[in-house]
Design a protein around this motif. Sequence first.
Motif, PDB file in Angstrom:
ATOM      1  N   LEU A   8       0.705  -0.843   0.000  1.00 20.60           N
ATOM      2  CA  LEU A   8       0.000   0.000   0.000  1.00 20.60           C
ATOM      3  C   LEU A   8       0.988   1.180   0.000  1.00 20.60           C
ATOM      4  CD1 LEU A   8      -1.813  -0.810   2.761  1.00 20.60           C
ATOM      5  CD2 LEU A   8      -2.733  -1.540   1.814  1.00 20.60           C
ATOM      6  N   THR A  38      -4.346  -6.327   0.026  1.00 20.74           N
ATOM      7  CA  THR A  38      -3.290  -5.702  -0.766  1.00 20.74           C
ATOM      8  C   THR A  38      -2.520  -6.756  -1.562  1.00 20.74           C
ATOM      9  OG1 THR A  38      -1.671  -5.869   1.029  1.00 20.74           O
ATOM     10  CG2 THR A  38      -3.003  -3.865   0.923  1.00 20.74           C
ATOM     11  N   ASP A  68      -5.977  -3.336  -4.774  1.00 28.58           N
ATOM     12  CA  ASP A  68      -4.966  -2.358  -5.169  1.00 28.58           C
ATOM     13  C   ASP A  68      -4.336  -2.641  -6.528  1.00 28.58           C
ATOM     14  OD1 ASP A  68      -3.697  -4.624  -4.174  1.00 28.58           O
ATOM     15  OD2 ASP A  68      -2.115  -3.530  -3.133  1.00 28.58           O
ATOM     16  N   TYR A 276      -3.377  -7.021   4.854  1.00 29.48           N
ATOM     17  CA  TYR A 276      -2.010  -7.063   4.349  1.00 29.48           C
ATOM     18  C   TYR A 276      -1.442  -8.438   4.620  1.00 29.48           C
ATOM     19  CZ  TYR A 276       2.952  -5.997   3.792  1.00 29.48           C
ATOM     20  OH  TYR A 276       4.269  -6.004   3.388  1.00 29.48           O
TER      21      TYR A 276
END
Length: 311
Positions: A8, A38, A68, A276
């Motif tokens: 990120l 992510t 993302d 994450y």
Amino acid sequence: MRRLAIFLLLPFFCCSDSENTSDGQILNPNHLMFFGFTLVDTYWDDPTDTNTKANYCDEVAPFSNIADILVVAPQDDVVARMQKMQQVGMKSILHVAELFFERRGDSAPSGNNYSLRADYKDRWDLFNRTNELSKNRSLIATFYLGEEPTWNGIDAAELKDAADYIKARNPENPIMIIEASSTITNLVVPNSVDWVGFDHYFIKDPKNDTQYRNELELLKTKLSASQRLVLILDSHYIEAAHGALGGIALNDLQMVASSYYSLAKEEPKTIALLGYFWPNGFDSPNSIGARGMPSKVMNEYIRIGKEITGK
């Protein structure tokens, strides 16, 4: 989120209204609108795959509404990638830090030191034109500008200059920054930034962890009334860190996810819960991403994602 430009979110995506379970628990509070992971479309090929694969939209879309996309250069045309996400019910988090900042030293806490590029305005304008961002604003969840900015040595005034420039030319979409937990004290949040979060991993029960809650409260003191929180869900596993340091077994990540979700529902400023990370092998060759988790952990991610997104 330790590597600039590899890691990120808001009114353009409509989520279902809140619902209650039989025991009165609130599902999908109105303030909690987004869920995703992510490293979904950031050129990372999971080393545990037999075949090359670096886009995981098809895997996360059934229970995510954001993912993302890594932007590397101002001439990058990412419209087709954003449209692919839209087709499976997700909006794009665009990593744009590389357009604004470059490494110029190693004196920051991260071992890097990033500064604003002299030609950042030209770089943003080219990216803006190439992707017709105003025309395609409905595809975008947020511009991810600040990837642990203070930890990476980005000057507060330069972070503000970059955020202000984006906001002046693309006011319709939110701007997001995520700080490292160790440098929250020194973080200065520009008024032009809309979403703010921090990362602190290897904690078994963040909702009830004193250090984590103190860091969260400190971050909140830096936000205006209109700025929103993004909670970074620890959805990866590194034995030397999670196990040896955090006392967390692999299956414990189900409880970790539940704790983050409970906190996200409790904290009214939270707009998104972002895991994450998704694929394996990042940060450490033997790391396990959400994609490689045991079924009980994966089922918790799916449950949380479906409740938040309404999918």
